[in-house]
Write a protein that holds these residues in place. Structure first.
Motif, PDB file in Angstrom:
ATOM      1  N   ASN A 179       0.814  -1.222   0.000  1.00 38.47           N
ATOM      2  CA  ASN A 179       0.000   0.000   0.000  1.00 38.47           C
ATOM      3  C   ASN A 179       0.845   1.269   0.000  1.00 38.47           C
ATOM      4  OD1 ASN A 179      -2.764  -0.740  -0.169  1.00 38.47           O
ATOM      5  ND2 ASN A 179      -2.693  -1.492   1.936  1.00 38.47           N
ATOM      6  N   LYS A 180       1.804   1.313  -0.906  1.00 43.85           N
ATOM      7  CA  LYS A 180       2.590   2.532  -1.055  1.00 43.85           C
ATOM      8  C   LYS A 180       1.667   3.684  -1.464  1.00 43.85           C
ATOM      9  CE  LYS A 180       6.783   2.624  -2.551  1.00 43.85           C
ATOM     10  NZ  LYS A 180       7.560   2.696  -1.314  1.00 43.85           N
ATOM     11  N   ARG A 181       2.001   4.863  -1.007  1.00 46.61           N
ATOM     12  CA  ARG A 181       1.155   6.025  -1.271  1.00 46.61           C
ATOM     13  C   ARG A 181       1.511   6.652  -2.613  1.00 46.61           C
ATOM     14  NH1 ARG A 181       1.493  11.598  -0.259  1.00 46.61           N
ATOM     15  NH2 ARG A 181      -0.530  12.581   0.139  1.00 46.61           N
ATOM     16  N   ILE A 182       0.471   7.001  -3.385  1.00 45.74           N
ATOM     17  CA  ILE A 182       0.659   7.722  -4.642  1.00 45.74           C
ATOM     18  C   ILE A 182       0.071   9.113  -4.470  1.00 45.74           C
ATOM     19  CG2 ILE A 182       0.058   7.817  -7.094  1.00 45.74           C
ATOM     20  CD1 ILE A 182      -0.059   4.811  -7.132  1.00 45.74           C
ATOM     21  N   SER A 183       0.898  10.114  -4.709  1.00 45.80           N
ATOM     22  CA  SER A 183       0.467  11.495  -4.502  1.00 45.80           C
ATOM     23  C   SER A 183      -0.321  12.010  -5.699  1.00 45.80           C
ATOM     24  CB  SER A 183       1.681  12.406  -4.276  1.00 45.80           C
ATOM     25  OG  SER A 183       2.392  12.020  -3.123  1.00 45.80           O
ATOM     26  N   THR A 184      -1.295  12.876  -5.408  1.00 48.60           N
ATOM     27  CA  THR A 184      -2.059  13.565  -6.445  1.00 48.60           C
ATOM     28  C   THR A 184      -1.576  14.996  -6.549  1.00 48.60           C
ATOM     29  OG1 THR A 184      -4.031  12.219  -6.075  1.00 48.60           O
ATOM     30  CG2 THR A 184      -4.354  14.339  -7.159  1.00 48.60           C
ATOM     31  N   LEU A 185      -1.252  15.412  -7.767  1.00 42.63           N
ATOM     32  CA  LEU A 185      -0.799  16.783  -7.989  1.00 42.63           C
ATOM     33  C   LEU A 185      -2.038  17.645  -8.225  1.00 42.63           C
ATOM     34  CD1 LEU A 185       2.287  16.086 -10.287  1.00 42.63           C
ATOM     35  CD2 LEU A 185       2.156  16.172  -7.796  1.00 42.63           C
ATOM     36  N   SER A 186      -2.530  18.264  -7.173  1.00 44.49           N
ATOM     37  CA  SER A 186      -3.824  18.940  -7.238  1.00 44.49           C
ATOM     38  C   SER A 186      -3.741  20.396  -7.678  1.00 44.49           C
ATOM     39  CB  SER A 186      -4.528  18.862  -5.880  1.00 44.49           C
ATOM     40  OG  SER A 186      -3.698  19.387  -4.859  1.00 44.49           O
ATOM     41  N   THR A 187      -2.596  21.039  -7.502  1.00 45.21           N
ATOM     42  CA  THR A 187      -2.488  22.457  -7.853  1.00 45.21           C
ATOM     43  C   THR A 187      -1.723  22.615  -9.165  1.00 45.21           C
ATOM     44  OG1 THR A 187      -0.383  22.834  -6.701  1.00 45.21           O
ATOM     45  CG2 THR A 187      -2.426  23.002  -5.394  1.00 45.21           C
ATOM     46  N   ARG A 188      -1.930  23.743  -9.809  1.00 39.89           N
ATOM     47  CA  ARG A 188      -1.229  23.998 -11.081  1.00 39.89           C
ATOM     48  C   ARG A 188       0.284  24.007 -10.923  1.00 39.89           C
ATOM     49  NH1 ARG A 188      -4.174  25.344 -15.445  1.00 39.89           N
ATOM     50  NH2 ARG A 188      -6.383  25.844 -15.146  1.00 39.89           N
ATOM     51  N   PRO A 189       0.840  24.644  -9.868  1.00 39.22           N
ATOM     52  CA  PRO A 189       2.305  24.582  -9.692  1.00 39.22           C
ATOM     53  C   PRO A 189       2.809  23.150  -9.522  1.00 39.22           C
ATOM     54  CG  PRO A 189       1.402  26.359  -8.380  1.00 39.22           C
ATOM     55  CD  PRO A 189       0.234  25.580  -8.901  1.00 39.22           C
ATOM     56  N   GLN A 190       2.052  22.323  -8.776  1.00 38.37           N
ATOM     57  CA  GLN A 190       2.455  20.932  -8.607  1.00 38.37           C
ATOM     58  C   GLN A 190       2.423  20.189  -9.946  1.00 38.37           C
ATOM     59  OE1 GLN A 190      -0.434  19.642  -5.720  1.00 38.37           O
ATOM     60  NE2 GLN A 190       0.946  19.936  -3.980  1.00 38.37           N
ATOM     61  N   GLN A 191       1.398  20.441 -10.744  1.00 35.67           N
ATOM     62  CA  GLN A 191       1.275  19.777 -12.031  1.00 35.67           C
ATOM     63  C   GLN A 191       2.390  20.224 -12.976  1.00 35.67           C
ATOM     64  OE1 GLN A 191      -2.802  20.467 -13.302  1.00 35.67           O
ATOM     65  NE2 GLN A 191      -3.546  19.885 -11.270  1.00 35.67           N
ATOM     66  N   TRP A 192       2.720  21.497 -12.939  1.00 33.34           N
ATOM     67  CA  TRP A 192       3.833  21.994 -13.759  1.00 33.34           C
ATOM     68  C   TRP A 192       5.119  21.296 -13.353  1.00 33.34           C
ATOM     69  CZ3 TRP A 192       8.383  24.372 -12.301  1.00 33.34           C
ATOM     70  CH2 TRP A 192       9.156  24.923 -13.331  1.00 33.34           C
ATOM     71  N   PHE A 193       5.328  21.164 -12.044  1.00 30.01           N
ATOM     72  CA  PHE A 193       6.536  20.508 -11.540  1.00 30.01           C
ATOM     73  C   PHE A 193       6.557  19.038 -11.965  1.00 30.01           C
ATOM     74  CE2 PHE A 193       8.588  17.934  -8.216  1.00 30.01           C
ATOM     75  CZ  PHE A 193       9.874  18.453  -8.292  1.00 30.01           C
ATOM     76  N   GLY A 194       5.388  18.368 -11.852  1.00 23.31           N
ATOM     77  CA  GLY A 194       5.322  16.966 -12.223  1.00 23.31           C
ATOM     78  C   GLY A 194       5.655  16.734 -13.687  1.00 23.31           C
ATOM     79  N   ARG A 195       5.169  17.604 -14.546  1.00 22.10           N
ATOM     80  CA  ARG A 195       5.467  17.468 -15.973  1.00 22.10           C
ATOM     81  C   ARG A 195       6.947  17.682 -16.243  1.00 22.10           C
ATOM     82  NH1 ARG A 195       0.734  19.751 -19.860  1.00 22.10           N
ATOM     83  NH2 ARG A 195       2.210  18.839 -21.335  1.00 22.10           N
ATOM     84  N   LYS A 196       7.564  18.601 -15.526  1.00 20.87           N
ATOM     85  CA  LYS A 196       9.000  18.836 -15.694  1.00 20.87           C
ATOM     86  C   LYS A 196       9.795  17.617 -15.240  1.00 20.87           C
ATOM     87  CE  LYS A 196       9.222  22.982 -17.422  1.00 20.87           C
ATOM     88  NZ  LYS A 196       9.792  23.196 -18.779  1.00 20.87           N
ATOM     89  N   VAL A 197       9.363  17.019 -14.116  1.00 20.38           N
ATOM     90  CA  VAL A 197      10.053  15.828 -13.614  1.00 20.38           C
ATOM     91  C   VAL A 197       9.939  14.680 -14.612  1.00 20.38           C
ATOM     92  CG1 VAL A 197      10.014  14.024 -11.836  1.00 20.38           C
ATOM     93  CG2 VAL A 197       9.827  16.438 -11.184  1.00 20.38           C
ATOM     94  N   TYR A 198       8.751  14.494 -15.162  1.00 28.78           N
ATOM     95  CA  TYR A 198       8.526  13.406 -16.106  1.00 28.78           C
ATOM     96  C   TYR A 198       9.258  13.613 -17.436  1.00 28.78           C
ATOM     97  CZ  TYR A 198       4.692  11.252 -13.421  1.00 28.78           C
ATOM     98  OH  TYR A 198       3.941  10.606 -12.491  1.00 28.78           O
ATOM     99  N   GLY A 199       9.213  14.824 -17.954  1.00 24.99           N
ATOM    100  CA  GLY A 199       9.645  15.040 -19.324  1.00 24.99           C
ATOM    101  C   GLY A 199       8.495  14.720 -20.269  1.00 24.99           C
ATOM    102  N   GLU A 200       8.556  15.219 -21.488  1.00 24.72           N
ATOM    103  CA  GLU A 200       7.435  15.095 -22.422  1.00 24.72           C
ATOM    104  C   GLU A 200       7.097  13.645 -22.747  1.00 24.72           C
ATOM    105  OE1 GLU A 200       7.944  17.396 -25.914  1.00 24.72           O
ATOM    106  OE2 GLU A 200       8.128  19.315 -24.859  1.00 24.72           O
TER     107      GLU A 200
END
Length: 242
Positions: A179-200
């Motif tokens: 039951n590892k925790r998966i975080s939800t990127l709920s805010t726009r700054p978090q989503q922007w950061f997540g996309r940068k971490v992932y790459g296109e």
């Protein structure tokens, strides 16, 4: 029941133990390695190309210049030389011990806590568990091959029939990992950061649907697959599990 099967598993040798477990008493050998009663190849839905439609079926045009098309042609020729009807299972992402490709990368991302949920992500991917590949092999071995209906090669897409959300698949992996925790990127700054971490490329893989129809095998073999997410959440792993 047949006595021997010629099994071809390019890029998916981790599937072979599941087929052997489903066929006790049957000799499983490589294609061309002696005589056999049946020839089976585990191919890939990648043969339809990256831009194929959702729910692509066996009549969807394939990328004839692809590596998988060449592999299928070589397998069919080898099976024909053995006077056997070639049976090809085109599988999407295969989930199993030793899995490779997208499901392995997804599981590793969940384990390292670098998989994030993006609100509104409805992307789905067809998957199949290797146990179902073994079940199909056993069904073919015990019941005989269906009539080819004019087809020189029997070709089936094999999926679990549920096409889970990628988030659902990630959650099922997380469950298996205690039951590892998966975080939800709920805010726009978090989503922007997540996309940068992932790459296109990785972001696209997590947010793009890729699904396939397995209606033909359900009709021809009356086969009912096991949902991968349900399997991951309910299967009891012990010393006898693969």
């Amino acid at each position: 029941m047949i006595e021997s099967i010629a099994l071809h598993t390019p890029d998916a040798d981790f599937v072979r133990p599941y087929v052997k477990a489903a066929l006790p008493g049957v000799t499983v050998r490589d294609i061309g390695d002696g005589s056999a009663d049946m020839a089976l190849m585990v191919s890939s839905t990648d043969i339809y190309g990256p831009g194929c439609p959702l729910q692509a079926d066996e009549d969807t045009p394939v990328d004839s210049s692809s590596e998988w098309a060449a592999r299928e042609r070589d397998f069919s020729r080898a099976a024909g030389a053995m006077h056997l009807v070639p049976v090809i299972l085109r599988c999407p992402d295969i989930v199993a011990t030793g899995m490779t490709g997208f499901p392995r990368k997804l599981a590793e991302a969940v384990y390292r806590a670098v998989y994030y949920k993006f609100p509104g992500n409805e992307a789905r991917r067809s998957v199949v568990h290797a146990t179902d590949i073994g079940r199909v092999a056993a069904a073919l071995a015990s019941g005989g091959l269906p009539q080819t209906s004019g087809r020189e090669t029997l070709i089936y897409n094999l999926t679990d029939g549920t096409d889970p959300l990628i988030d659902e698949l990630a959650e099922a992996f997380a469950y298996r990992m205690g039951n590892k925790r998966i975080s939800t990127l709920s805010t726009r700054p978090q989503q922007w950061f997540g996309r940068k971490v992932y790459g296109e490329r990785r972001y696209a893989s997590y947010t793009t649907s890729r699904t396939f129809s397995s209606a033909r095998i359900a009709l021809d073999l009356a086969f009912r697959p096991t949902g991968v997410c349900n399997y991951l959440r309910t299967h009891v792993y012990d010393e006898n599990s693969l």
